[in-house]
Design a protein around this motif. Structure first.
Motif, short mmCIF file in Angstrom:
data_model
loop_
_atom_site.label_atom_id
_atom_site.label_comp_id
_atom_site.label_asym_id
_atom_site.label_seq_id
_atom_site.Cartn_x
_atom_site.Cartn_y
_atom_site.Cartn_z
N LEU A 73 0.84 -1.19 0.00
CA LEU A 73 0.00 0.00 0.00
C LEU A 73 0.88 1.25 0.00
CD1 LEU A 73 -2.71 -1.06 2.62
CD2 LEU A 73 -2.94 -1.00 0.12
N PRO A 74 0.38 2.37 -0.49
CA PRO A 74 1.17 3.60 -0.49
C PRO A 74 1.58 4.00 0.94
CG PRO A 74 -0.81 3.84 -1.84
CD PRO A 74 -0.96 2.56 -1.09
N LEU A 75 2.80 4.48 1.09
CA LEU A 75 3.27 4.86 2.41
C LEU A 75 2.43 5.98 3.01
CD1 LEU A 75 7.18 4.79 2.27
CD2 LEU A 75 5.65 3.41 3.70
N GLU A 76 1.95 6.90 2.16
CA GLU A 76 1.14 7.99 2.69
C GLU A 76 -0.16 7.47 3.32
OE1 GLU A 76 0.70 8.05 -1.89
OE2 GLU A 76 2.28 7.76 -0.39
N LEU A 77 -0.65 6.32 2.80
CA LEU A 77 -1.83 5.71 3.39
C LEU A 77 -1.47 5.00 4.69
CD1 LEU A 77 -4.81 4.94 3.29
CD2 LEU A 77 -4.19 3.00 1.81
N LEU A 78 -0.37 4.30 4.68
CA LEU A 78 0.06 3.58 5.89
C LEU A 78 0.33 4.53 7.04
CD1 LEU A 78 2.52 0.93 4.39
CD2 LEU A 78 0.16 0.59 5.12
N HIS A 79 0.86 5.70 6.74
CA HIS A 79 1.26 6.64 7.79
C HIS A 79 0.23 7.76 8.01
CE1 HIS A 79 5.74 5.45 7.05
NE2 HIS A 79 5.03 4.50 7.63
N LYS A 80 -0.93 7.63 7.41
CA LYS A 80 -1.94 8.67 7.52
C LYS A 80 -2.44 8.78 8.96
CE LYS A 80 -6.25 10.32 5.44
NZ LYS A 80 -7.30 10.07 4.43
N GLN A 81 -2.52 9.97 9.50
CA GLN A 81 -2.92 10.19 10.88
C GLN A 81 -4.41 10.52 11.03
OE1 GLN A 81 -0.74 9.76 13.52
NE2 GLN A 81 0.55 8.98 11.87
N SER A 82 -5.02 10.99 9.94
CA SER A 82 -6.44 11.34 10.02
C SER A 82 -7.31 10.14 9.62
CB SER A 82 -6.73 12.53 9.09
OG SER A 82 -6.33 12.23 7.76
N GLY A 128 -20.22 -12.43 14.55
CA GLY A 128 -20.67 -12.34 13.16
C GLY A 128 -20.62 -10.95 12.58
N SER A 129 -20.05 -9.98 13.30
CA SER A 129 -20.06 -8.59 12.82
C SER A 129 -18.79 -8.21 12.05
CB SER A 129 -20.21 -7.63 14.01
OG SER A 129 -19.10 -7.75 14.90
N GLY A 130 -17.91 -9.19 11.81
CA GLY A 130 -16.66 -8.89 11.13
C GLY A 130 -16.79 -8.99 9.62
N TYR A 131 -15.66 -9.07 8.95
CA TYR A 131 -15.65 -9.14 7.49
C TYR A 131 -14.52 -10.07 7.06
CZ TYR A 131 -11.86 -5.68 8.03
OH TYR A 131 -10.71 -5.04 8.41
N PRO A 132 -14.53 -10.63 5.85
CA PRO A 132 -15.37 -10.22 4.70
C PRO A 132 -16.70 -10.95 4.60
CG PRO A 132 -13.69 -11.76 3.98
CD PRO A 132 -13.42 -11.52 5.44
N ARG A 181 -10.37 2.99 3.35
CA ARG A 181 -10.70 1.89 4.25
C ARG A 181 -10.89 0.59 3.48
NH1 ARG A 181 -11.61 1.67 9.27
NH2 ARG A 181 -11.65 3.95 9.44
N ARG A 182 -11.46 0.70 2.28
CA ARG A 182 -11.63 -0.50 1.45
C ARG A 182 -10.26 -1.09 1.10
NH1 ARG A 182 -11.13 -2.23 -3.40
NH2 ARG A 182 -10.28 -0.23 -4.11
N MET A 183 -9.30 -0.23 0.78
CA MET A 183 -7.95 -0.70 0.46
C MET A 183 -7.29 -1.36 1.68
SD MET A 183 -6.58 2.53 -1.81
CE MET A 183 -4.91 1.88 -1.94
N MET A 184 -7.46 -0.75 2.83
CA MET A 184 -6.86 -1.31 4.04
C MET A 184 -7.48 -2.67 4.38
SD MET A 184 -4.50 0.73 5.12
CE MET A 184 -4.26 0.12 6.78
N GLN A 185 -8.79 -2.75 4.28
CA GLN A 185 -9.48 -3.99 4.65
C GLN A 185 -9.26 -5.10 3.63
OE1 GLN A 185 -13.59 -2.87 5.30
NE2 GLN A 185 -13.17 -2.10 7.36
N GLY A 186 -8.87 -4.72 2.41
CA GLY A 186 -8.67 -5.73 1.37
C GLY A 186 -7.28 -6.31 1.31
N HIS A 187 -6.39 -5.86 2.20
CA HIS A 187 -4.99 -6.29 2.08
C HIS A 187 -4.77 -7.78 2.28
CE1 HIS A 187 -4.98 -5.84 6.53
NE2 HIS A 187 -4.07 -6.78 6.47
#
Length: 372
Positions: A242-251, A294-298, A258-264
């Motif tokens: 994943l892009p470093l700016e996404l990995l280190h994002k503070q906000s 049962g509230s998790g994903y995918p 979130r879709r990208m993070m959850q799809g890793h």
């Protein structure tokens, strides 16, 4: 026996020998090269043995008996290969090629009527070394082959490679009696390489592995340890891409982020699809974000549908995120007690109540695991 000269023998006999040798030497060389590509080819090995044996016999016919020790020593090595005592590799191929070259030089010298005896001390030493090689135990073969190759060809600059020291992850797995086979060694290396992607990840896999394997052991090995270890090593490998700016994002993340993070986890899953022996590890990876209620994903699976390894990994992954700063979270490092309480407060909801109890028991028995 005195050295034989061409003048002592029938010209027809010598010419036949010369013609046969002119065919036998190149064919032997070709077979040795082919054996490097197909070291278990019994057909090639059998033909090579037959040619060397025939060449040795022909030396007797032309009264060059003093040249027979070298092909006999080569036969001893080939016989050990045929019996399975030795295995063929490029080092042994080089040794036999050079030995063949020595024999060719001996034959040429004898046929040219040289006065000096071809059975020089160098060749005698080579014969002894080949015979010793044929009897050397497997664990010393590489060392002995390298030494012999250097002896035959002093220009060779081969050195014994130092035995690779196990990585810290491999040493940890060994402590848990997990055999470090090539696939798992590769997974460990990938995990260690991925940790270099972000300073937040340094040492993380060691912490997760130690805690996950210890919980699994305390829970009666509900999951195969090697499959759990593979899943721990690979479950976040997709994060490294994943892009470093996404990995280190503070906000806060956007919906797409979130879709990208959850799809890793899908990257690791796709890799393991090509390795059927690790299907259990693939299942753990794909399920480690599922929740007991049962509230998790995918897939929204409930506890009874989730692999034990996934239930364990979900706990240790969250615990580590709470006790060590996570690149994509704004939470500071939490106090240990608070992190343990958070895990317990979510027992029966996000986490399996059974495995939370085993988690607690494991930390009580091995409090050092909580600090990493």
């Amino acid at each position: 026996m005195a050295q034989a000269h061409r003048s002592d023998l029938s010209s027809d006999l010598l010419e036949d020998f010369r013609l046969d040798a002119a065919e036998q030497f190149p064919r032997c060389e070709q077979l040795l090269i082919e054996l490097e590509r197909a070291p278990k080819s019994s057909e090639r090995l059998r033909e090579l043995f037959r040619l060397i044996h025939t060449l040795k016999g022909n030396l007797g016919y032309v009264e060059l008996n003093e040249l027979m020790p070298l092909p006999q020593a080569m036969e001893d090595v080939l016989d050990s290969l045929r019996s399975g005592h030795l295995t063929f590799d490029s080092l042994l191929g080089d040794i036999l090629l050079l030995s063949l070259d020595h024999l060719r030089a001996q034959v040429a010298q004898a046929l040219d009527g040289a006065d000096t005896a071809p059975d020089s001390p160098q060749v005698s030493q080579l014969c002894s070394a080949l015979q010793a090689l044929a009897m050397t135990p497997n664990e010393r073969q590489t060392e002995v082959r390298l030494e012999l190759l250097q002896q035959i060809d002093p220009n060779t600059r081969l050195q014994l490679t130092e035995e690779a020291q196990p990585s810290r992850i491999e040493a940890l797995l060994a402590r848990h009696a997990i055999v470090i086979q090539p696939d798992l060694q590769f997974f460990c290396a990938l995990a260690e390489a991925a940790e270099q992607r972000s300073p937040y990840w340094r040492g993380r896999n060691l912490r997760l592995l130690e805690l996950a394997l210890s919980i699994n052991a305390a829970g009666g090995y509900a999951e195969q340890p090697e499959q759990l270890a593979a899943a721990v090593c690979l479950h976040d490998i997709g994060m490294a891409f994943l892009p470093l700016e996404l990995l280190h994002k503070q906000s806060h993340f956007s919906r797409e982020e979130r879709r990208m993070m959850q799809g890793h986890p899908r990257l690791a899953s796709d890799l393991l699809k090509r390795m059927p022996d690790w299907s259990a590890a693939m299942e753990i990876i794909m399920q480690h974000q599922e929740h007991a209620d049962g509230s998790g994903y995918p897939k929204g699976l409930r506890e009874r549908e989730i692999a034990p390894g996934a239930l364990i990994l979900h706990i240790v992954d969250t615990f580590d995120a709470r006790t060590h700063e996570r690149a994509h979270q704004t939470l500071s490092k939490r106090p240990l007690l608070r992190a343990i309480l958070e895990i317990n407060n979510l027992a029966g909801q996000q986490f399996s109540a059974h495995w939370v109890e085993v988690f607690n028991r494991t930390l009580q028995q091995k409090p050092g695991l909580a600090h990493g």
